[in-house]
Scaffold this motif. Structure first.
Motif, PDB file in Angstrom:
ATOM      1  N   GLY A  19      13.217  -5.130 -44.550  1.00  0.00           N
ATOM      2  CA  GLY A  19      12.418  -3.930 -44.770  1.00  0.00           C
ATOM      3  C   GLY A  19      11.073  -4.167 -45.415  1.00  0.00           C
ATOM      4  N   TRP A  20      10.788  -5.390 -45.765  1.00  0.00           N
ATOM      5  CA  TRP A  20       9.515  -5.681 -46.440  1.00  0.00           C
ATOM      6  C   TRP A  20       8.321  -5.474 -45.518  1.00  0.00           C
ATOM      7  CZ3 TRP A  20       8.923 -10.253 -50.329  1.00  0.00           C
ATOM      8  CH2 TRP A  20       9.847 -10.105 -51.375  1.00  0.00           C
ATOM      9  N   VAL A  21       7.206  -5.143 -46.165  1.00  0.00           N
ATOM     10  CA  VAL A  21       5.902  -5.152 -45.514  1.00  0.00           C
ATOM     11  C   VAL A  21       5.077  -6.231 -46.205  1.00  0.00           C
ATOM     12  CG1 VAL A  21       3.787  -3.862 -45.065  1.00  0.00           C
ATOM     13  CG2 VAL A  21       6.002  -2.706 -44.939  1.00  0.00           C
ATOM     14  N   ALA A  22       4.515  -7.128 -45.424  1.00  0.00           N
ATOM     15  CA  ALA A  22       3.748  -8.238 -45.990  1.00  0.00           C
ATOM     16  C   ALA A  22       2.412  -8.370 -45.283  1.00  0.00           C
ATOM     17  CB  ALA A  22       4.532  -9.543 -45.870  1.00  0.00           C
ATOM     18  N   VAL A  23       1.459  -8.978 -45.988  1.00  0.00           N
ATOM     19  CA  VAL A  23       0.127  -9.257 -45.446  1.00  0.00           C
ATOM     20  C   VAL A  23      -0.159 -10.729 -45.674  1.00  0.00           C
ATOM     21  CG1 VAL A  23      -2.331  -8.713 -45.547  1.00  0.00           C
ATOM     22  CG2 VAL A  23      -0.645  -6.915 -46.011  1.00  0.00           C
ATOM     23  N   VAL A  24      -0.559 -11.427 -44.618  1.00  0.00           N
ATOM     24  CA  VAL A  24      -0.876 -12.855 -44.723  1.00  0.00           C
ATOM     25  C   VAL A  24      -2.283 -13.068 -44.169  1.00  0.00           C
ATOM     26  CG1 VAL A  24      -0.204 -15.205 -44.117  1.00  0.00           C
ATOM     27  CG2 VAL A  24       1.564 -13.433 -44.381  1.00  0.00           C
ATOM     28  N   THR A  25      -3.228 -13.407 -45.030  1.00  0.00           N
ATOM     29  CA  THR A  25      -4.576 -13.697 -44.536  1.00  0.00           C
ATOM     30  C   THR A  25      -4.599 -15.086 -43.900  1.00  0.00           C
ATOM     31  OG1 THR A  25      -5.433 -14.703 -46.578  1.00  0.00           O
ATOM     32  CG2 THR A  25      -5.542 -12.297 -46.401  1.00  0.00           C
ATOM     33  N   GLY A  26      -5.431 -15.260 -42.889  1.00  0.00           N
ATOM     34  CA  GLY A  26      -5.422 -16.533 -42.169  1.00  0.00           C
ATOM     35  C   GLY A  26      -4.068 -16.795 -41.558  1.00  0.00           C
ATOM     36  N   GLY A  27      -3.419 -15.742 -41.050  1.00  0.00           N
ATOM     37  CA  GLY A  27      -2.035 -15.856 -40.601  1.00  0.00           C
ATOM     38  C   GLY A  27      -1.843 -16.264 -39.159  1.00  0.00           C
ATOM     39  N   GLY A  28      -2.919 -16.575 -38.471  1.00  0.00           N
ATOM     40  CA  GLY A  28      -2.795 -16.887 -37.049  1.00  0.00           C
ATOM     41  C   GLY A  28      -2.446 -18.323 -36.732  1.00  0.00           C
ATOM     42  N   PRO A 158      -2.712  -0.876 -55.501  1.00  0.00           N
ATOM     43  CA  PRO A 158      -1.945   0.377 -55.389  1.00  0.00           C
ATOM     44  C   PRO A 158      -0.750   0.272 -54.449  1.00  0.00           C
ATOM     45  CG  PRO A 158      -4.296   0.834 -55.335  1.00  0.00           C
ATOM     46  CD  PRO A 158      -4.154  -0.655 -55.222  1.00  0.00           C
ATOM     47  N   LEU A 159      -0.917  -0.383 -53.299  1.00  0.00           N
ATOM     48  CA  LEU A 159       0.193  -0.529 -52.363  1.00  0.00           C
ATOM     49  C   LEU A 159       1.281  -1.440 -52.920  1.00  0.00           C
ATOM     50  CD1 LEU A 159      -1.685  -0.738 -48.935  1.00  0.00           C
ATOM     51  CD2 LEU A 159      -0.063   1.040 -49.647  1.00  0.00           C
ATOM     52  N   LEU A 160       0.883  -2.464 -53.678  1.00  0.00           N
ATOM     53  CA  LEU A 160       1.865  -3.367 -54.278  1.00  0.00           C
ATOM     54  C   LEU A 160       2.691  -2.644 -55.344  1.00  0.00           C
ATOM     55  CD1 LEU A 160      -0.386  -6.545 -54.560  1.00  0.00           C
ATOM     56  CD2 LEU A 160       1.690  -6.355 -53.182  1.00  0.00           C
ATOM     57  N   VAL A 161       2.042  -1.848 -56.169  1.00  0.00           N
ATOM     58  CA  VAL A 161       2.763  -1.085 -57.193  1.00  0.00           C
ATOM     59  C   VAL A 161       3.716  -0.089 -56.536  1.00  0.00           C
ATOM     60  CG1 VAL A 161       2.508   0.616 -59.048  1.00  0.00           C
ATOM     61  CG2 VAL A 161       1.011  -1.389 -58.973  1.00  0.00           C
ATOM     62  N   ALA A 162       3.290   0.490 -55.411  1.00  0.00           N
ATOM     63  CA  ALA A 162       4.090   1.506 -54.722  1.00  0.00           C
ATOM     64  C   ALA A 162       5.382   0.959 -54.132  1.00  0.00           C
ATOM     65  CB  ALA A 162       3.255   2.148 -53.619  1.00  0.00           C
ATOM     66  N   ALA A 163       5.528  -0.371 -54.069  1.00  0.00           N
ATOM     67  CA  ALA A 163       6.773  -0.948 -53.535  1.00  0.00           C
ATOM     68  C   ALA A 163       7.957  -0.680 -54.454  1.00  0.00           C
ATOM     69  CB  ALA A 163       6.607  -2.453 -53.321  1.00  0.00           C
ATOM     70  N   LYS A 164       7.669  -0.460 -55.748  1.00  0.00           N
ATOM     71  CA  LYS A 164       8.772  -0.150 -56.672  1.00  0.00           C
ATOM     72  C   LYS A 164       9.155   1.308 -56.487  1.00  0.00           C
ATOM     73  CE  LYS A 164      10.412  -0.781 -61.355  1.00  0.00           C
ATOM     74  NZ  LYS A 164      10.104  -1.274 -62.727  1.00  0.00           N
ATOM     75  N   GLY A 165      10.381   1.523 -56.174  1.00  0.00           N
ATOM     76  CA  GLY A 165      10.873   2.847 -55.786  1.00  0.00           C
ATOM     77  C   GLY A 165      11.681   2.662 -54.531  1.00  0.00           C
ATOM     78  N   PRO A 168      13.579  -2.527 -55.670  1.00  0.00           N
ATOM     79  CA  PRO A 168      13.780  -2.658 -57.119  1.00  0.00           C
ATOM     80  C   PRO A 168      12.535  -3.107 -57.880  1.00  0.00           C
ATOM     81  CG  PRO A 168      15.554  -3.731 -55.889  1.00  0.00           C
ATOM     82  CD  PRO A 168      14.493  -3.389 -54.904  1.00  0.00           C
ATOM     83  N   HIS A 169      11.616  -3.801 -57.186  1.00  0.00           N
ATOM     84  CA  HIS A 169      10.477  -4.389 -57.888  1.00  0.00           C
ATOM     85  C   HIS A 169       9.163  -4.045 -57.198  1.00  0.00           C
ATOM     86  CE1 HIS A 169      13.459  -6.780 -60.026  1.00  0.00           C
ATOM     87  NE2 HIS A 169      13.944  -7.176 -58.863  1.00  0.00           N
ATOM     88  N   THR A 170       8.094  -4.140 -57.968  1.00  0.00           N
ATOM     89  CA  THR A 170       6.764  -4.028 -57.379  1.00  0.00           C
ATOM     90  C   THR A 170       6.531  -5.204 -56.438  1.00  0.00           C
ATOM     91  OG1 THR A 170       5.829  -5.259 -59.235  1.00  0.00           O
ATOM     92  CG2 THR A 170       5.767  -2.852 -59.383  1.00  0.00           C
ATOM     93  N   GLY A 171       5.508  -5.081 -55.597  1.00  0.00           N
ATOM     94  CA  GLY A 171       5.135  -6.202 -54.747  1.00  0.00           C
ATOM     95  C   GLY A 171       4.521  -7.320 -55.560  1.00  0.00           C
ATOM     96  N   SER A 172       4.305  -8.458 -54.906  1.00  0.00           N
ATOM     97  CA  SER A 172       3.714  -9.603 -55.606  1.00  0.00           C
ATOM     98  C   SER A 172       2.607 -10.222 -54.775  1.00  0.00           C
ATOM     99  CB  SER A 172       4.782 -10.654 -55.932  1.00  0.00           C
ATOM    100  OG  SER A 172       5.244 -11.306 -54.754  1.00  0.00           O
ATOM    101  N   ILE A 173       1.844 -11.094 -55.421  1.00  0.00           N
ATOM    102  CA  ILE A 173       0.717 -11.783 -54.801  1.00  0.00           C
ATOM    103  C   ILE A 173       0.990 -13.279 -54.833  1.00  0.00           C
ATOM    104  CG2 ILE A 173      -1.760 -12.293 -54.989  1.00  0.00           C
ATOM    105  CD1 ILE A 173      -1.928  -9.548 -56.559  1.00  0.00           C
ATOM    106  N   LEU A 174       0.756 -13.930 -53.714  1.00  0.00           N
ATOM    107  CA  LEU A 174       0.901 -15.383 -53.629  1.00  0.00           C
ATOM    108  C   LEU A 174      -0.406 -15.972 -53.120  1.00  0.00           C
ATOM    109  CD1 LEU A 174       2.475 -18.014 -53.722  1.00  0.00           C
ATOM    110  CD2 LEU A 174       3.482 -17.442 -51.507  1.00  0.00           C
ATOM    111  N   ASN A 175      -1.066 -16.742 -53.957  1.00  0.00           N
ATOM    112  CA  ASN A 175      -2.314 -17.406 -53.585  1.00  0.00           C
ATOM    113  C   ASN A 175      -2.020 -18.860 -53.208  1.00  0.00           C
ATOM    114  OD1 ASN A 175      -3.837 -15.093 -54.320  1.00  0.00           O
ATOM    115  ND2 ASN A 175      -3.841 -15.746 -56.459  1.00  0.00           N
TER     116      ASN A 175
END
Length: 291
Positions: A19-28, A158-165, A168-175
């Motif tokens: 059910g996750w929604v994720a964004v990957v830059t340079g994902g091609g 804002p979208l990352l915070v909205a994942a909580k609800g 169980p947890h807010t979204g996260s960032i991976l650099n």
């Protein structure tokens, strides 16, 4: 001790991103496509991959967006993350379709420019060789590996915070940084790239500190890969003999990292809700060899 069942530790539960929604830059391509594929294979509902080349993104969807057991979508968005307007449009496009985002992976990067200063024999020659690089080159490398990561990350807060609800947890960032951001050597004079990847690590740790508590509570981590097949490290040009890899590339494990190696690290950082501010090195022992 909190109660647990042995079956709670099955891999399909530990790395479940259903059910996750994720964004990957340079994902091609390369590491970005490995990342997107790993998330999709483990239940992500939608993985948005971004890049500047539409044909590359479409090919990624064609080759990795479908398969047995894959129920989610790989969705391409043409976007140049070095442009603030493009970042805003990308976020707006995703926001029209999604009420939350569980993971943003800042993967887009550009390779370093080598400098053969070490082959020079006089101080004047060394100085001239090093000075021959341009501000434009440095700015491009630093911009993509640090500045753009900052703007992408904060635009998605804002979208990352909205994942909580919903979860169980807010979204996260991976650099995505690099072993090059940790080593003390320039690896053949690629000063700009190594400095930029060190900046990625510093940016990650600052964000992890500043975003750690309410109203955000967002985890921020960085993965520091070594040699993996990508546009920057062509598999065909990498030695195939393990001893040659050890002697010429300095990798004790004697090989390139595999997509499986990379996916395991990505999933661990994505789902582990107790990790933040972490720098996870995955380099086959390269940094150990250099110490």
């Amino acid at each position: 001790m909190p109660p647990f069942a042995t079956t709670d530790f099955k891999a399909e539960k530990l790395f479940d991103v259903t059910g996750w929604v994720a964004v990957v830059t340079g994902g091609g391509t390369g590491l970005g496509l490995m990342t997107a594929s790993a998330l999709l294979a483990n239940g992500a509902a939608r993985v948005y991959i971004t890049g500047r080349r539409e044909d590359v993104l479409q090919q990624a969807v064609k080759s990795h967006g479908h398969g047995p057991g894959i129920n989610g979508e790989l969705i391409p968005i043409v976007s140049d993350v070095t442009q603030k307007d493009d970042i805003e449009r990308m976020v707006a496009t995703i926001r029209q379709k999604e009420s939350y985002v569980n993971l943003v992976v800042n993967n887009a990067s550009v390779g370093g420019v080598k400098n053969d200063f070490a082959t020079k024999t006089t101080v004047e020659e060394i100085s001239q060789s090093l000075f021959s690089s341009t501000f434009e080159t440095w700015n491009q490398i630093l911009h993509l590996n640090s500045t753009s990561m900052y703007f992408v990350a904060v635009a998605f807060l804002p979208l990352l915070v909205a994942a909580k609800g919903p979860f169980p947890h807010t979204g996260s960032i991976l650099n995505v940084s690099s072993m090059s951001g940790i080593t003390k050597q320039s690896q053949g004079g690629q000063f700009a790239y190594n400095a930029a990847k060190a900046a990625t690590i510093s940016l990650t740790q600052q964000m992890a500190f500043e975003f750690r508590g309410p109203p955000l509570g967002i985890r921020v981590n960085t993965l520091a890969p070594g040699y993996f097949p990508s546009e920057m490290t062509q598999e065909s040009s990498f030695p195939s003999d393990p001893e040659e890899v050890r002697s010429k590339k300095g990798v004790p494990m004697g090989r390139l990292g595999s997509p499986t190696d990379y996916a395991q690290a990505i999933l661990s950082l994505a789902v582990n809700a107790y990790m933040t501010g972490s720098v996870v090195l995955i380099d086959g022992g390269w940094l150990l060899q250099q110490s």
